[in-house]
Design an enzyme around this catalytic site. Structure first.
Site, mmCIF file in Angstrom:
data_model
loop_
_atom_site.group_PDB
_atom_site.id
_atom_site.type_symbol
_atom_site.label_atom_id
_atom_site.label_comp_id
_atom_site.label_asym_id
_atom_site.label_seq_id
_atom_site.Cartn_x
_atom_site.Cartn_y
_atom_site.Cartn_z
ATOM 1 N N GLU A 125 0.853 -1.181 0.000
ATOM 2 C CA GLU A 125 0.000 0.000 0.000
ATOM 3 C C GLU A 125 0.892 1.235 0.000
ATOM 4 O OE1 GLU A 125 -3.155 -0.039 2.898
ATOM 5 O OE2 GLU A 125 -3.501 -2.154 2.506
ATOM 6 N N LEU A 139 14.431 -3.313 7.434
ATOM 7 C CA LEU A 139 15.265 -3.477 8.616
ATOM 8 C C LEU A 139 15.131 -2.236 9.507
ATOM 9 C CD1 LEU A 139 16.922 -5.962 9.258
ATOM 10 C CD2 LEU A 139 18.896 -4.907 8.192
ATOM 11 N N CYS A 141 -2.056 -6.828 5.937
ATOM 12 C CA CYS A 141 -1.423 -8.062 5.448
ATOM 13 C C CYS A 141 -0.534 -8.753 6.468
ATOM 14 C CB CYS A 141 -0.656 -7.775 4.177
ATOM 15 S SG CYS A 141 -1.762 -7.441 2.798
HETATM 16 C C1 UDX Z 1 -7.444 -8.284 0.686
HETATM 17 C C2 UDX Z 1 -6.573 -9.098 1.618
HETATM 18 O O1 UDX Z 1 -6.317 -8.332 2.771
HETATM 19 C C3 UDX Z 1 -5.310 -9.517 0.941
HETATM 20 O O2 UDX Z 1 -4.539 -10.318 1.773
HETATM 21 C C4 UDX Z 1 -5.666 -10.286 -0.250
HETATM 22 O O3 UDX Z 1 -4.508 -10.593 -0.959
HETATM 23 C C5 UDX Z 1 -6.642 -9.527 -1.143
HETATM 24 O O4 UDX Z 1 -7.736 -9.050 -0.411
HETATM 25 P P1 UDX Z 1 -7.452 -5.769 0.105
HETATM 26 O O5 UDX Z 1 -7.637 -5.586 -1.350
HETATM 27 O O6 UDX Z 1 -6.594 -4.792 0.846
HETATM 28 O O7 UDX Z 1 -6.732 -7.158 0.345
HETATM 29 O O8 UDX Z 1 -8.852 -5.941 0.832
HETATM 30 P P2 UDX Z 1 -10.104 -4.978 0.747
HETATM 31 O O9 UDX Z 1 -9.640 -3.585 0.467
HETATM 32 O O10 UDX Z 1 -10.932 -5.270 1.937
HETATM 33 O O11 UDX Z 1 -10.838 -5.476 -0.573
HETATM 34 C C6 UDX Z 1 -11.684 -6.546 -0.704
HETATM 35 C C7 UDX Z 1 -12.888 -6.099 -1.511
HETATM 36 O O12 UDX Z 1 -13.691 -7.208 -1.845
HETATM 37 C C8 UDX Z 1 -13.780 -5.099 -0.772
HETATM 38 O O13 UDX Z 1 -13.954 -3.945 -1.571
HETATM 39 C C9 UDX Z 1 -15.096 -5.841 -0.587
HETATM 40 O O14 UDX Z 1 -16.222 -4.998 -0.619
HETATM 41 C C10 UDX Z 1 -15.068 -6.833 -1.741
HETATM 42 N N1 UDX Z 1 -15.851 -8.053 -1.540
HETATM 43 C C11 UDX Z 1 -15.711 -8.785 -0.427
HETATM 44 C C12 UDX Z 1 -16.713 -8.462 -2.559
HETATM 45 O O15 UDX Z 1 -16.853 -7.803 -3.567
HETATM 46 N N2 UDX Z 1 -17.383 -9.634 -2.379
HETATM 47 C C13 UDX Z 1 -17.291 -10.396 -1.270
HETATM 48 O O16 UDX Z 1 -17.945 -11.439 -1.165
HETATM 49 C C14 UDX Z 1 -16.421 -9.959 -0.242
HETATM 50 C C1 UDX Z 2 3.021 -5.922 2.633
HETATM 51 C C2 UDX Z 2 4.097 -6.533 1.714
HETATM 52 O O1 UDX Z 2 5.260 -5.712 1.726
HETATM 53 C C3 UDX Z 2 3.564 -6.711 0.320
HETATM 54 O O2 UDX Z 2 4.542 -7.341 -0.501
HETATM 55 C C4 UDX Z 2 2.314 -7.563 0.380
HETATM 56 O O3 UDX Z 2 1.748 -7.697 -0.891
HETATM 57 C C5 UDX Z 2 1.297 -6.959 1.331
HETATM 58 O O4 UDX Z 2 1.880 -6.749 2.612
HETATM 59 P P1 UDX Z 2 2.002 -3.499 3.068
HETATM 60 O O5 UDX Z 2 1.356 -4.115 4.250
HETATM 61 O O6 UDX Z 2 1.174 -2.687 2.134
HETATM 62 O O7 UDX Z 2 2.715 -4.622 2.161
HETATM 63 O O8 UDX Z 2 3.173 -2.528 3.570
HETATM 64 P P2 UDX Z 2 4.714 -2.682 3.961
HETATM 65 O O9 UDX Z 2 5.441 -1.590 3.301
HETATM 66 O O10 UDX Z 2 5.214 -4.048 3.740
HETATM 67 O O11 UDX Z 2 4.688 -2.362 5.525
HETATM 68 C C6 UDX Z 2 4.058 -3.228 6.445
HETATM 69 C C7 UDX Z 2 4.303 -2.750 7.853
HETATM 70 O O12 UDX Z 2 5.667 -2.961 8.231
HETATM 71 C C8 UDX Z 2 4.039 -1.257 8.090
HETATM 72 O O13 UDX Z 2 3.357 -1.077 9.311
HETATM 73 C C9 UDX Z 2 5.418 -0.662 8.181
HETATM 74 O O14 UDX Z 2 5.453 0.502 9.003
HETATM 75 C C10 UDX Z 2 6.193 -1.785 8.810
HETATM 76 N N1 UDX Z 2 7.642 -1.742 8.516
HETATM 77 C C11 UDX Z 2 8.091 -1.905 7.239
HETATM 78 C C12 UDX Z 2 8.545 -1.563 9.558
HETATM 79 O O15 UDX Z 2 8.158 -1.426 10.729
HETATM 80 N N2 UDX Z 2 9.888 -1.569 9.258
HETATM 81 C C13 UDX Z 2 10.365 -1.724 7.999
HETATM 82 O O16 UDX Z 2 11.588 -1.729 7.821
HETATM 83 C C14 UDX Z 2 9.434 -1.901 6.947
#
Ligand code: UDX
Ligand code: UDX
Length: 434
Positions: free
Chosen positions: A156, A255, A265
């Site tokens: 994200e 790190l 996630c």
């Molecule tokens: C989510 C998970 O967190 C991630 O690990 C996975 O890889 C993909 O789905 P994210 O896209 O961040 O990631 O979730 P979210 O933003 O909640 O999106 C899911 C969407 O699916 C929502 O917009 C929700 O309204 C929709 N949904 C959910 C449907 O359209 N149909 C359903 O039955 C359930």
């Molecule tokens: C993560 C994975 O990186 C991505 O590959 C996967 O598809 C979804 O989950 P995301 O959760 O969007 O992505 O963000 P990321 O940048 O990975 O950060 C995750 C969390 O770790 C954040 O809260 C961030 O603040 C924390 N973080 C990250 C640390 O505390 N230290 C670091 O060095 C890096």
């Protein structure tokens, strides 16, 4: 190619929009009426740099549309992506009910054409087999579909960039037909970026995603463990990890110590992976340690604040940064929420500011104050608490910050300042592992 995206959240919307940008005909589905209304009017329901522009461009080009008609989308598409959320159950296992629900919907809507059903949602190993079984239960012929695992690795805040410039494309397939269709789908990206393509088994693809996220979380927890050690030993964790990360075998990314990893996630995927290990009767103590250190990171920070500020009742404290990381409005599992919760229990008067995440936080914490700017949040503050490392905080004029505050104390949960520089200005400065 004609593509349906079921679930237009962070993952689905970014994936669908980028696929449209490669020239495919994409229809995005979502069952959330509010989200869908925005999407239909061409407005992104989430803040993600570059996404709105790409949505506008591809809707205008006639390649991207949104609908709640899942049947029509499935019937018309050659490739169907499952991108629904897989939230954690109370025991930490992934709740696959949305994936199952969508599998039933796909089975019911299938027509005579062959379909590739792609699991993009992060799911435990062997989920694709469950999707397949669900379709077969509906008497769908095995010859009419393939289930593929194609995990996403987007972060994200940089979701569009990560999708358009991936480190690798992982495709888990069981048949040659599925392999060829998926390669055709990603052909524009493969040609443009020369990203390595890993064609693996479906089970391997599923494990690659959970394995990658667990390894990254492991790095962060290791950094936070080093921070604890440095605090107790009187060393500087930034100096220590900078040098450790210069080893090519280790690498400097992921790190950074701080107040722990959050988001939709890592916490969820690590908990689900722990459950998978239990199911497979594999020792999960490494995963438990990752989780434990992550909780300790935010708890130690909260203790530091409580110890230094002593009586918090009525004290005006500023929280800067609410999102779980910079460049997003997402607050799911954000460490800042734990900090707010703990300070509210002590009856502190909290004023918060975040460049993007205040609207989302207001739904969880309507009882705290929100300021229109960082400056307004700092005005008259008795303590400044940094929970997210937004660039605008890094660029602060600290002389001015000091003038705005009643008591010059900074608790920096993300180590964005240099201790010597801040202390030279007369601040009491508490960071992590230094
Ligand atoms: C989510 C998970 O967190 C991630 O690990 C996975 O890889 C993909 O789905 P994210 O896209 O961040 O990631 O979730 P979210 O933003 O909640 O999106 C899911 C969407 O699916 C929502 O917009 C929700 O309204 C929709 N949904 C959910 C449907 O359209 N149909 C359903 O039955 C359930
Ligand atoms: C993560 C994975 O990186 C991505 O590959 C996967 O598809 C979804 O989950 P995301 O959760 O969007 O992505 O963000 P990321 O940048 O990975 O950060 C995750 C969390 O770790 C954040 O809260 C961030 O603040 C924390 N973080 C990250 C640390 O505390 N230290 C670091 O060095 C890096």
């Amino acid at each position: 190619m004609k593509v349906a995206i079921i679930g237009s959240g962070y993952v689905g919307l970014t994936t669908g929009t980028c696929l449209a940008d490669f020239g495919h005909q994409v229809i995005g589905i979502d069952n959330n009426p509010e989200k869908l209304a925005k999407l239909k009017s061409g407005v992104s329901p989430i803040y993600e740099p570059g996404l709105q522009e790409l949505i506008t461009k591809n809707i205008a080009a006639g390649r991207l549309s949104f609908s709640d008609d899942i049947n029509l989308a499935i019937k018309e598409s050659e490739i169907i992506f499952i991108c629904v959320n897989t939230p954690p159950k109370t025991d930490g296992a992934a709740d696959l009910s949305f994936v199952e629900q969508v599998s039933h919907q796909i089975a019911k809507a299938l027509n005579h054409d062959h379909k590739i059903i792609v699991d993009k949602s992060t799911v435990p190993v062997k989920t694709a087999e469950k999707v397949k079984e669900t379709l077969l239960q509906h008497s769908v012929s095995q010859a009419k579909f393939d289930v593929v695992s194609n995990p996403e690795f987007l972060k994200e805040g940089t979701a569009v960039k990560d999708t358009l410039e991936p480190d690798r494309i992982v495709i888990g397939v069981d048949t040659e037909l599925a392999k060829q269709k998926m390669l055709e789908l990603y052909q524009p990206l493969i040609i443009k970026t020369k990203a390595p393509v890993k064609i693996v088994s479906v089970r391997s693809a599923e494990l690659i995603k959970h394995g990658a996220n667990t390894f990254l979380a492991n790095k962060i927890s290791f950094a936070n463990l080093m921070a604890q050690i440095c605090e107790e030993a009187g060393a500087d964790v930034v100096e220590v990890l900078d040098a450790i990360g210069l080893d090519d075998r280790i690498g400097s990314q992921f790190l950074n110590p701080g107040i722990g990893f959050g988001g939709s996630c890592f916490p969820k995927d690590i908990a689900a992976f722990k459950k998978t290990l239990e199911t497979l009767a594999v020792d999960n103590s490494l995963i438990e340690a990752i989780e434990k250190i992550n909780q300790q990171a935010v708890n130690r920070f909260i203790q530091k604040i409580k110890k230094e500020l002593w009586a918090l009742d009525g004290k005006k404290v500023t929280i800067l940064g609410l999102a779980f990381k910079p460049s997003t409005d997402d607050i799911r599992n954000a460490p800042a929420l734990k900090v707010i919760d703990a300070l509210l229990k002590e009856k502190a008067q909290i004023i918060a500011y975040d460049p993007q995440a205040m609207e989302n936080t207001k739904k969880t914490f309507p009882q705290i104050q929100y300021a229109p700017s960082a400056e307004a949040a700092i005005q008259g503050s008795e303590a400044l608490i940094i929970c997210t490392e937004w660039d605008e905080f890094k660029k602060f004029d600290l002389v001015k910050v000091k003038q705005l505050m009643t008591e010059p104390i900074i608790f920096d949960g993300r180590n964005i300042f240099k201790p010597t520089e801040v202390e030279k200005l007369g601040f009491k400065y508490f960071s992590v592992g230094r």
